[in-house]
Write an enzyme that holds these catalytic residues in place. Structure first.
Site, PDB file in Angstrom:
ATOM      1  N   ARG A  38       0.815  -1.210   0.000  1.00 30.99           N
ATOM      2  CA  ARG A  38       0.000   0.000   0.000  1.00 30.99           C
ATOM      3  C   ARG A  38       0.855   1.269   0.000  1.00 30.99           C
ATOM      4  O   ARG A  38       0.669   2.164  -0.815  1.00 30.99           O
ATOM      5  CB  ARG A  38      -0.868  -0.048   1.270  1.00 30.99           C
ATOM      6  CG  ARG A  38      -1.935   0.961   1.381  1.00 30.99           C
ATOM      7  CD  ARG A  38      -2.732   0.660   2.640  1.00 30.99           C
ATOM      8  NE  ARG A  38      -3.149  -0.744   2.690  1.00 30.99           N
ATOM      9  CZ  ARG A  38      -4.229  -1.215   2.085  1.00 30.99           C
ATOM     10  NH1 ARG A  38      -5.002  -0.407   1.419  1.00 30.99           N
ATOM     11  NH2 ARG A  38      -4.536  -2.488   2.160  1.00 30.99           N
ATOM     12  N   THR A  39       1.811   1.319   0.919  1.00 31.07           N
ATOM     13  CA  THR A  39       2.661   2.509   1.024  1.00 31.07           C
ATOM     14  C   THR A  39       3.543   2.660  -0.210  1.00 31.07           C
ATOM     15  O   THR A  39       3.741   3.755  -0.732  1.00 31.07           O
ATOM     16  CB  THR A  39       3.530   2.425   2.303  1.00 31.07           C
ATOM     17  OG1 THR A  39       2.668   2.261   3.417  1.00 31.07           O
ATOM     18  CG2 THR A  39       4.352   3.675   2.503  1.00 31.07           C
ATOM     19  N   ARG A  67      11.535   2.078   3.948  1.00 28.34           N
ATOM     20  CA  ARG A  67      10.711   1.373   4.938  1.00 28.34           C
ATOM     21  C   ARG A  67      11.573   0.261   5.512  1.00 28.34           C
ATOM     22  O   ARG A  67      12.235  -0.452   4.754  1.00 28.34           O
ATOM     23  CB  ARG A  67       9.505   0.757   4.227  1.00 28.34           C
ATOM     24  CG  ARG A  67       8.727  -0.194   5.115  1.00 28.34           C
ATOM     25  CD  ARG A  67       7.470   0.426   5.471  1.00 28.34           C
ATOM     26  NE  ARG A  67       6.480  -0.438   6.038  1.00 28.34           N
ATOM     27  CZ  ARG A  67       5.268   0.027   6.316  1.00 28.34           C
ATOM     28  NH1 ARG A  67       4.943   1.256   6.013  1.00 28.34           N
ATOM     29  NH2 ARG A  67       4.390  -0.749   6.868  1.00 28.34           N
ATOM     30  N   LYS A 106      22.273 -10.856   1.983  1.00 26.69           N
ATOM     31  CA  LYS A 106      23.655 -11.327   1.941  1.00 26.69           C
ATOM     32  C   LYS A 106      24.461 -10.778   3.113  1.00 26.69           C
ATOM     33  O   LYS A 106      25.679 -10.902   3.153  1.00 26.69           O
ATOM     34  CB  LYS A 106      24.318 -10.903   0.623  1.00 26.69           C
ATOM     35  CG  LYS A 106      23.685 -11.550  -0.596  1.00 26.69           C
ATOM     36  CD  LYS A 106      24.354 -11.052  -1.870  1.00 26.69           C
ATOM     37  CE  LYS A 106      23.606 -11.555  -3.096  1.00 26.69           C
ATOM     38  NZ  LYS A 106      23.626 -10.562  -4.166  1.00 26.69           N
ATOM     39  N   HIS A 139       5.821   6.910  11.257  1.00 23.87           N
ATOM     40  CA  HIS A 139       5.353   6.785   9.872  1.00 23.87           C
ATOM     41  C   HIS A 139       4.817   8.167   9.490  1.00 23.87           C
ATOM     42  O   HIS A 139       3.617   8.360   9.332  1.00 23.87           O
ATOM     43  CB  HIS A 139       4.263   5.706   9.819  1.00 23.87           C
ATOM     44  CG  HIS A 139       3.903   5.281   8.424  1.00 23.87           C
ATOM     45  ND1 HIS A 139       4.583   5.699   7.304  1.00 23.87           N
ATOM     46  CD2 HIS A 139       2.916   4.463   7.983  1.00 23.87           C
ATOM     47  CE1 HIS A 139       4.021   5.146   6.234  1.00 23.87           C
ATOM     48  NE2 HIS A 139       3.011   4.394   6.625  1.00 23.87           N
TER      49      HIS A 139
END
Ligand SMILES: [Zn+2]
Lengths: 302, 152
Positions: free
Chosen positions: A51-52, A101, A80, A129
Protein backbone atom coordinates in the site's frame (compact mmCIF):
# COMPACT_ATOMS: atom_id res chain seq x y z
CA UNK A 1 12.45 22.06 4.27
CA UNK A 2 14.83 21.83 1.34
CA UNK A 3 17.34 18.99 1.74
CA UNK A 4 15.91 18.08 5.13
CA UNK A 5 14.91 14.53 5.86
CA UNK A 6 11.50 13.56 7.19
CA UNK A 7 12.19 10.92 9.83
CA UNK A 8 9.71 11.80 12.56
CA UNK A 9 6.63 14.04 12.49
CA UNK A 10 8.30 16.07 15.26
CA UNK A 11 10.99 17.11 12.78
CA UNK A 12 8.49 19.50 11.16
CA UNK A 13 7.13 22.65 12.78
CA UNK A 14 3.48 23.70 12.73
CA UNK A 15 4.20 26.09 9.85
CA UNK A 16 5.97 23.39 7.86
CA UNK A 17 3.11 20.97 8.42
CA UNK A 18 0.65 23.58 7.16
CA UNK A 19 2.82 24.25 4.11
CA UNK A 20 2.76 20.55 3.19
CA UNK A 21 -1.00 20.34 3.71
CA UNK A 22 -1.63 23.40 1.51
CA UNK A 23 0.74 22.13 -1.13
CA UNK A 24 -1.01 18.74 -1.17
CA UNK A 25 -4.23 20.55 -2.12
CA UNK A 26 -2.45 22.20 -5.05
CA UNK A 27 -1.16 18.84 -6.28
CA UNK A 28 -4.65 17.41 -6.03
CA UNK A 29 -5.92 20.19 -8.31
CA UNK A 30 -3.11 19.62 -10.76
CA UNK A 31 -1.63 16.17 -10.18
CA UNK A 32 0.53 15.75 -13.27
CA UNK A 33 3.59 17.97 -13.11
CA UNK A 34 7.04 17.20 -14.45
CA UNK A 35 8.83 18.49 -11.35
CA UNK A 36 10.92 15.35 -10.93
CA UNK A 37 12.15 15.21 -14.50
CA UNK A 38 15.78 14.04 -14.46
CA UNK A 39 15.52 13.02 -10.81
CA UNK A 40 16.09 9.51 -9.51
CA UNK A 41 14.24 8.48 -6.36
CA UNK A 42 15.20 5.31 -4.51
CA UNK A 43 12.40 3.41 -2.78
CA UNK A 44 14.02 0.90 -0.42
CA UNK A 45 11.46 -1.41 1.18
CA UNK A 46 13.34 -3.66 3.59
CA UNK A 47 9.94 -5.06 4.53
CA UNK A 48 7.04 -5.31 2.13
CA UNK A 49 4.25 -2.74 2.30
CA UNK A 50 2.38 -2.79 -0.95
CA UNK A 51 0.00 0.00 0.00
CA UNK A 52 2.66 2.51 1.02
CA UNK A 53 4.95 1.61 -1.86
CA UNK A 54 2.22 2.01 -4.48
CA UNK A 55 1.31 5.37 -3.01
CA UNK A 56 4.92 6.60 -3.22
CA UNK A 57 5.40 5.10 -6.68
CA UNK A 58 2.26 6.87 -7.90
CA UNK A 59 3.36 10.17 -6.39
CA UNK A 60 6.81 9.91 -8.01
CA UNK A 61 5.40 8.84 -11.37
CA UNK A 62 2.89 11.67 -11.43
CA UNK A 63 5.76 14.07 -10.86
CA UNK A 64 7.69 12.53 -13.76
CA UNK A 65 10.50 11.02 -11.67
CA UNK A 66 12.35 7.73 -12.11
CA UNK A 67 12.45 5.05 -9.46
CA UNK A 68 15.15 2.60 -8.40
CA UNK A 69 14.96 0.22 -5.44
CA UNK A 70 13.43 -2.98 -4.14
CA UNK A 71 10.10 -3.97 -2.66
CA UNK A 72 11.22 -6.45 -0.03
CA UNK A 73 14.46 -7.39 1.67
CA UNK A 74 14.76 -10.80 -0.01
CA UNK A 75 15.60 -9.05 -3.29
CA UNK A 76 18.10 -6.71 -1.64
CA UNK A 77 21.69 -7.25 -0.57
CA UNK A 78 20.57 -7.25 3.08
CA UNK A 79 19.97 -10.99 2.78
CA UNK A 80 23.65 -11.33 1.94
CA UNK A 81 24.46 -9.65 5.25
CA UNK A 82 25.08 -6.13 4.03
CA UNK A 83 24.71 -3.54 6.75
CA UNK A 84 22.11 -0.78 6.47
CA UNK A 85 24.95 1.73 6.50
CA UNK A 86 26.58 0.21 3.41
CA UNK A 87 23.29 0.02 1.52
CA UNK A 88 22.50 3.65 2.31
CA UNK A 89 26.01 4.86 1.46
CA UNK A 90 25.80 3.14 -1.91
CA UNK A 91 22.26 4.18 -2.81
CA UNK A 92 22.80 7.77 -1.71
CA UNK A 93 25.46 8.00 -4.42
CA UNK A 94 22.90 6.95 -7.03
CA UNK A 95 19.68 8.73 -6.07
CA UNK A 96 18.54 12.27 -5.28
CA UNK A 97 16.23 11.14 -2.47
CA UNK A 98 15.67 7.90 -0.56
CA UNK A 99 12.25 6.66 0.56
CA UNK A 100 12.82 3.91 3.10
CA UNK A 101 10.71 1.37 4.94
CA UNK A 102 12.49 -0.85 7.46
CA UNK A 103 11.31 -3.25 10.18
CA UNK A 104 13.76 -1.96 12.80
CA UNK A 105 12.93 1.08 14.90
CA UNK A 106 15.30 4.01 14.55
CA UNK A 107 16.61 2.76 11.20
CA UNK A 108 15.46 5.89 9.38
CA UNK A 109 17.23 8.22 11.83
CA UNK A 110 20.40 6.19 11.40
CA UNK A 111 20.05 6.12 7.61
CA UNK A 112 19.70 9.90 7.65
CA UNK A 113 23.03 10.17 9.49
CA UNK A 114 24.77 8.00 6.90
CA UNK A 115 23.11 9.32 3.76
CA UNK A 116 24.32 12.09 1.44
CA UNK A 117 20.75 12.74 0.28
CA UNK A 118 17.53 13.33 2.24
CA UNK A 119 15.59 10.36 3.65
CA UNK A 120 11.82 10.04 3.82
CA UNK A 121 10.81 7.55 6.50
CA UNK A 122 8.05 5.35 5.09
CA UNK A 123 7.78 3.48 8.40
CA UNK A 124 10.47 2.24 10.80
CA UNK A 125 8.96 -0.67 12.70
CA UNK A 126 6.48 0.47 15.33
CA UNK A 127 8.20 3.83 15.67
CA UNK A 128 7.27 6.52 13.13
CA UNK A 129 5.35 6.78 9.87
CA UNK A 130 5.28 10.54 9.29
CA UNK A 131 3.93 10.52 5.73
CA UNK A 132 0.84 8.71 7.06
CA UNK A 133 0.43 11.49 9.62
CA UNK A 134 0.71 14.20 6.98
CA UNK A 135 -1.89 12.51 4.79
CA UNK A 136 -4.16 12.20 7.84
CA UNK A 137 -3.74 15.93 8.47
CA UNK A 138 -4.45 16.70 4.84
CA UNK A 139 -7.60 14.56 5.03
CA UNK A 140 -8.73 16.36 8.17
CA UNK A 141 -8.08 19.80 6.71
CA UNK A 142 -9.80 18.90 3.47
CA UNK A 143 -12.94 17.58 5.15
CA UNK A 144 -13.19 20.10 7.99
CA UNK A 145 -11.83 23.19 6.26
CA UNK A 146 -9.46 23.73 9.19
CA UNK A 147 -7.19 21.88 11.57
CA UNK A 148 -8.01 24.16 14.49
CA UNK A 149 -10.32 23.44 17.45
CA UNK A 150 -11.52 20.01 16.34
CA UNK A 151 -12.88 17.21 18.48
CA UNK A 152 -10.87 14.14 17.55
CA UNK A 153 -11.98 10.65 18.59
CA UNK A 154 -9.41 7.87 18.47
CA UNK A 155 -10.69 4.31 18.75
CA UNK A 156 -9.14 0.86 19.18
CA UNK A 157 -5.49 0.09 19.89
CA UNK A 158 -4.21 3.33 21.36
CA UNK A 159 -1.29 1.67 23.13
CA UNK A 160 0.70 0.28 20.21
CA UNK A 161 -0.82 2.19 17.30
CA UNK A 162 1.95 4.41 15.97
CA UNK A 163 -0.44 6.27 13.66
CA UNK A 164 -2.53 7.54 16.58
CA UNK A 165 0.55 8.62 18.53
CA UNK A 166 1.99 10.59 15.63
CA UNK A 167 -1.40 12.10 14.78
CA UNK A 168 -1.89 13.10 18.41
CA UNK A 169 1.47 14.88 18.44
CA UNK A 170 0.86 16.64 15.14
CA UNK A 171 -2.74 17.69 15.98
CA UNK A 172 -1.56 19.15 19.27
CA UNK A 173 -0.39 22.22 17.35
CA UNK A 174 -4.04 23.02 16.60
CA UNK A 175 -5.87 23.21 19.94
CA UNK A 176 -7.88 19.98 19.67
CA UNK A 177 -10.01 18.08 22.19
CA UNK A 178 -9.27 14.35 22.21
CA UNK A 179 -11.53 11.47 23.14
CA UNK A 180 -9.84 8.09 23.47
CA UNK A 181 -11.94 4.94 23.23
CA UNK A 182 -10.09 1.70 23.91
CA UNK A 183 -10.07 -1.44 26.04
CA UNK A 184 -8.17 -1.04 29.32
CA UNK A 185 -5.27 -3.14 28.02
CA UNK A 186 -4.76 -0.85 25.03
CA UNK A 187 -5.19 2.58 26.60
CA UNK A 188 -3.22 5.60 25.49
CA UNK A 189 0.18 5.33 27.23
CA UNK A 190 0.84 7.66 30.17
CA UNK A 191 3.75 9.38 28.44
CA UNK A 192 1.36 10.80 25.82
CA UNK A 193 -1.22 11.78 28.42
CA UNK A 194 1.43 13.59 30.50
CA UNK A 195 2.57 15.30 27.36
CA UNK A 196 -0.99 16.45 26.54
CA UNK A 197 -1.37 17.71 30.12
CA UNK A 198 1.85 19.68 29.78
CA UNK A 199 0.45 21.36 26.65
CA UNK A 200 -2.88 22.08 28.32
CA UNK A 201 -4.82 19.93 25.86
CA UNK A 202 -8.09 18.40 27.04
CA UNK A 203 -8.70 14.69 26.63
CA UNK A 204 -11.22 12.15 27.86
CA UNK A 205 -10.91 8.38 28.08
CA UNK A 206 -13.71 5.87 27.53
CA UNK A 207 -13.86 2.11 27.33
CA UNK A 208 -16.80 2.00 24.95
CA UNK A 209 -18.67 3.98 22.36
CA UNK A 210 -21.18 6.28 24.03
CA UNK A 211 -23.56 9.03 22.96
CA UNK A 212 -20.61 11.38 23.28
CA UNK A 213 -19.84 10.35 19.69
CA UNK A 214 -22.35 13.05 18.71
CA UNK A 215 -19.63 15.64 19.42
CA UNK A 216 -17.01 14.15 17.13
CA UNK A 217 -15.57 15.94 14.11
CA UNK A 218 -13.12 13.16 13.29
CA UNK A 219 -13.45 9.50 14.21
CA UNK A 220 -10.07 7.82 13.76
CA UNK A 221 -10.50 4.04 13.83
CA UNK A 222 -7.72 1.49 14.35
CA UNK A 223 -7.66 -2.25 14.62
CA UNK A 224 -7.69 -4.14 17.92
CA UNK A 225 -5.39 -7.08 17.22
CA UNK A 226 -5.65 -10.35 19.05
CA UNK A 227 -1.87 -10.70 19.42
CA UNK A 228 -1.78 -7.61 21.63
CA UNK A 229 -3.58 -9.45 24.42
CA UNK A 230 -1.71 -11.66 26.88
CA UNK A 231 -4.99 -13.32 27.79
CA UNK A 232 -7.07 -14.53 24.81
CA UNK A 233 -10.22 -14.35 26.96
CA UNK A 234 -9.71 -10.62 27.37
CA UNK A 235 -9.64 -10.27 23.61
CA UNK A 236 -12.85 -12.28 23.26
CA UNK A 237 -14.53 -9.95 25.74
CA UNK A 238 -13.65 -6.74 23.92
CA UNK A 239 -13.36 -7.71 20.27
CA UNK A 240 -16.89 -6.71 19.35
CA UNK A 241 -17.03 -3.51 21.39
CA UNK A 242 -14.77 -1.56 19.07
CA UNK A 243 -16.56 -2.30 15.82
CA UNK A 244 -18.20 0.70 14.21
CA UNK A 245 -21.63 0.06 12.70
CA UNK A 246 -23.67 2.41 10.57
CA UNK A 247 -26.47 2.56 13.14
CA UNK A 248 -24.04 4.17 15.61
CA UNK A 249 -23.64 7.18 13.33
CA UNK A 250 -27.28 8.30 13.56
CA UNK A 251 -26.86 11.24 15.92
CA UNK A 252 -23.45 12.35 14.75
CA UNK A 253 -22.53 15.72 13.27
CA UNK A 254 -22.89 16.32 9.52
CA UNK A 255 -19.21 17.24 9.22
CA UNK A 256 -18.06 14.02 10.95
CA UNK A 257 -15.64 11.98 8.87
CA UNK A 258 -14.38 8.49 9.65
CA UNK A 259 -10.71 7.85 9.03
CA UNK A 260 -8.74 4.60 9.17
CA UNK A 261 -5.09 4.02 8.16
CA UNK A 262 -6.12 0.80 6.35
CA UNK A 263 -6.03 -2.12 5.89
CA UNK A 264 -9.26 -2.63 7.73
CA UNK A 265 -10.32 -6.06 8.90
CA UNK A 266 -13.67 -5.97 10.70
CA UNK A 267 -13.41 -2.90 12.92
CA UNK A 268 -15.57 -0.88 10.54
CA UNK A 269 -18.65 -2.74 9.46
CA UNK A 270 -19.07 -2.72 5.67
CA UNK A 271 -22.48 -1.07 6.11
CA UNK A 272 -20.59 2.11 7.01
CA UNK A 273 -18.88 2.24 3.60
CA UNK A 274 -21.90 3.75 1.84
CA UNK A 275 -22.34 6.44 4.49
CA UNK A 276 -21.03 9.81 3.20
CA UNK A 277 -19.22 10.15 6.52
CA UNK A 278 -16.95 7.21 5.62
CA UNK A 279 -13.76 8.73 4.34
CA UNK A 280 -11.07 6.02 4.55
CA UNK A 281 -10.79 5.30 0.83
CA UNK A 282 -10.46 8.97 -0.11
CA UNK A 283 -7.99 9.25 2.76
CA UNK A 284 -5.76 6.67 1.04
CA UNK A 285 -6.00 8.63 -2.22
CA UNK A 286 -4.99 11.79 -0.35
CA UNK A 287 -1.77 9.98 0.50
CA UNK A 288 -0.56 10.37 -3.06
CA UNK A 289 -1.00 14.17 -2.97
CA UNK A 290 0.52 14.47 0.49
CA UNK A 291 3.56 12.45 -0.65
CA UNK A 292 3.90 14.57 -3.78
CA UNK A 293 3.95 17.64 -1.55
CA UNK A 294 6.54 16.11 0.79
CA UNK A 295 8.87 15.03 -2.02
CA UNK A 296 8.62 18.33 -3.87
CA UNK A 297 9.25 20.32 -0.66
CA UNK A 298 12.27 18.27 0.39
CA UNK A 299 13.83 18.52 -3.05
CA UNK A 300 13.19 22.26 -3.07
CA UNK A 301 11.13 22.12 -6.28
CA UNK A 302 8.22 24.28 -5.15
CA UNK B 1 40.21 6.38 59.44
CA UNK B 2 40.26 7.82 55.94
CA UNK B 3 44.05 7.97 55.93
CA UNK B 4 44.29 4.31 56.87
CA UNK B 5 41.93 3.32 54.10
CA UNK B 6 43.82 5.37 51.53
CA UNK B 7 47.06 3.62 52.42
CA UNK B 8 45.73 0.31 51.21
CA UNK B 9 46.32 1.69 47.72
CA UNK B 10 49.63 3.48 47.49
CA UNK B 11 49.56 7.23 47.13
CA UNK B 12 50.48 8.99 43.89
CA UNK B 13 52.48 12.16 43.48
CA UNK B 14 50.57 13.59 40.51
CA UNK B 15 47.44 12.32 38.83
CA UNK B 16 43.84 11.49 39.46
CA UNK B 17 42.18 9.40 42.14
CA UNK B 18 38.73 8.05 41.37
CA UNK B 19 37.01 7.11 44.60
CA UNK B 20 33.62 5.76 45.64
CA UNK B 21 33.23 3.45 42.67
CA UNK B 22 30.85 0.57 43.51
CA UNK B 23 33.14 -2.46 43.71
CA UNK B 24 31.15 -4.42 41.14
CA UNK B 25 31.42 -1.55 38.65
CA UNK B 26 35.21 -1.20 38.81
CA UNK B 27 35.88 -2.96 35.54
CA UNK B 28 33.11 -1.03 33.78
CA UNK B 29 34.76 2.19 34.89
CA UNK B 30 38.13 0.93 33.67
CA UNK B 31 36.67 0.12 30.29
CA UNK B 32 34.62 3.32 29.93
CA UNK B 33 37.68 5.45 30.71
CA UNK B 34 39.78 3.17 28.46
CA UNK B 35 42.27 2.64 31.30
CA UNK B 36 42.95 -0.85 29.96
CA UNK B 37 44.75 0.88 27.10
CA UNK B 38 46.42 3.56 29.20
CA UNK B 39 50.21 3.40 29.50
CA UNK B 40 50.44 5.34 32.77
CA UNK B 41 51.02 3.77 36.16
CA UNK B 42 47.63 2.69 37.49
CA UNK B 43 46.90 1.20 40.89
CA UNK B 44 43.54 0.10 42.08
CA UNK B 45 41.90 -1.52 45.03
CA UNK B 46 38.53 -3.11 45.26
CA UNK B 47 36.18 -4.55 47.88
CA UNK B 48 37.44 -1.85 50.17
CA UNK B 49 35.65 -0.96 53.36
CA UNK B 50 32.01 -0.33 52.89
CA UNK B 51 29.72 2.59 53.03
CA UNK B 52 25.99 2.88 52.55
CA UNK B 53 26.44 1.74 48.92
CA UNK B 54 28.28 -1.48 49.84
CA UNK B 55 31.88 -2.29 49.00
CA UNK B 56 33.74 0.29 47.02
CA UNK B 57 36.68 0.43 44.65
CA UNK B 58 39.31 3.09 44.08
CA UNK B 59 41.53 3.78 41.06
CA UNK B 60 44.64 5.93 40.96
CA UNK B 61 46.09 6.99 37.65
CA UNK B 62 49.50 8.65 37.82
CA UNK B 63 50.24 11.69 35.69
CA UNK B 64 46.84 11.74 34.07
CA UNK B 65 44.20 14.45 34.25
CA UNK B 66 40.82 13.80 32.68
CA UNK B 67 38.44 16.06 30.81
CA UNK B 68 35.20 16.65 32.63
CA UNK B 69 33.43 15.21 29.57
CA UNK B 70 35.29 11.91 29.90
CA UNK B 71 34.76 11.71 33.63
CA UNK B 72 31.04 12.24 33.34
CA UNK B 73 30.80 9.17 31.15
CA UNK B 74 31.10 6.99 34.23
CA UNK B 75 28.17 8.68 35.97
CA UNK B 76 25.81 5.99 34.66
CA UNK B 77 27.67 3.18 36.42
CA UNK B 78 29.18 5.09 39.33
CA UNK B 79 26.92 8.04 40.12
CA UNK B 80 28.57 8.56 43.52
CA UNK B 81 32.14 8.61 42.20
CA UNK B 82 34.49 11.40 43.30
CA UNK B 83 37.52 12.61 41.43
CA UNK B 84 40.49 13.99 43.26
CA UNK B 85 43.14 15.76 41.26
CA UNK B 86 46.51 15.23 42.95
CA UNK B 87 49.54 17.47 42.64
CA UNK B 88 52.59 16.88 44.84
CA UNK B 89 50.61 14.41 46.98
CA UNK B 90 47.99 17.05 47.70
CA UNK B 91 44.40 17.06 46.60
CA UNK B 92 44.11 20.26 44.59
CA UNK B 93 40.65 19.69 43.22
CA UNK B 94 37.64 17.52 44.11
CA UNK B 95 34.86 16.81 41.72
CA UNK B 96 31.66 14.81 41.59
CA UNK B 97 30.41 13.26 38.40
CA UNK B 98 27.33 14.51 36.66
CA UNK B 99 25.17 12.68 34.13
CA UNK B 100 25.68 14.25 30.72
CA UNK B 101 22.61 15.24 28.69
CA UNK B 102 23.79 13.15 25.79
CA UNK B 103 25.18 9.68 26.35
CA UNK B 104 26.99 8.09 23.42
CA UNK B 105 28.13 4.49 23.23
CA UNK B 106 27.87 3.44 26.90
CA UNK B 107 24.39 2.08 27.46
CA UNK B 108 22.39 -0.47 25.49
CA UNK B 109 18.90 0.33 24.20
CA UNK B 110 16.46 -2.08 25.88
CA UNK B 111 14.26 -2.23 22.76
CA UNK B 112 15.15 -5.48 20.93
CA UNK B 113 13.72 -4.02 17.71
CA UNK B 114 16.00 -0.97 17.85
CA UNK B 115 18.44 -0.57 14.97
CA UNK B 116 21.29 -0.08 17.48
CA UNK B 117 20.92 -3.71 18.56
CA UNK B 118 21.44 -5.04 15.02
CA UNK B 119 23.77 -2.67 13.24
CA UNK B 120 27.40 -2.15 14.32
CA UNK B 121 26.94 1.43 15.52
CA UNK B 122 27.18 3.55 18.64
CA UNK B 123 24.08 3.99 20.77
CA UNK B 124 22.99 7.52 21.62
CA UNK B 125 20.62 8.67 24.33
CA UNK B 126 19.36 11.86 25.81
CA UNK B 127 18.80 12.08 29.53
CA UNK B 128 15.17 12.27 30.61
CA UNK B 129 15.01 14.11 33.89
CA UNK B 130 12.66 12.52 36.35
CA UNK B 131 12.88 10.79 39.73
CA UNK B 132 14.89 7.91 38.28
CA UNK B 133 17.50 7.82 35.55
CA UNK B 134 15.83 7.26 32.19
CA UNK B 135 17.45 7.42 28.78
CA UNK B 136 15.62 8.22 25.57
CA UNK B 137 17.09 6.51 22.52
CA UNK B 138 18.03 8.96 19.77
CA UNK B 139 17.10 6.31 17.18
CA UNK B 140 14.00 4.34 18.21
CA UNK B 141 12.73 7.08 20.60
CA UNK B 142 11.95 4.49 23.30
CA UNK B 143 12.87 5.14 26.90
CA UNK B 144 15.24 2.80 28.75
CA UNK B 145 14.60 3.02 32.47
CA UNK B 146 17.11 2.27 35.20
CA UNK B 147 15.80 -1.24 35.82
CA UNK B 148 16.43 -2.15 32.16
CA UNK B 149 19.74 -0.35 31.93
CA UNK B 150 22.59 -2.45 30.55
CA UNK B 151 26.07 -0.99 30.19
CA UNK B 152 27.91 -2.04 27.04
ZN1 LIG C 1 16.70 2.41 20.63
Amino acid sequence: MKNRSLVSINDFSKEEILQIVDLAAKFEENPNQELLKNKVIATLFFEPSTRTRLSFDTAINRLGGRIIGFSDASSSSTTKGETLKDTIRMVSNYADLIVMRHPLEGSARYADEESRVPIINAGDGANQHPTQTLLDLYSIKKTQGTLENLNIFMVGDLKYGRTVHSLLQAMSHFNPVFNFISPDELRMPDEYKFWLDSKGITFYEHTEFTDILSRADILYMTRVQQERFADPLEYEKVKNIYILKNSMLKNTKDNLRILHPLPRVNEINTDVDANPKAYYFQQAENGVYARMAIIASILGLV
Amino acid sequence: MTAKKELRVSAIQHGTVIDHIPANKLFKVISILKLDRCKNLITFGTNLGSNRFGKKAIVKVADKFFDEKDLNKIALVAPEARFNVIKDYDVVEKREVELPNEIVGIAKCFNPKCITNTEAMATKFSLVVSKEIALKCHYCEKITTKEHLVIL
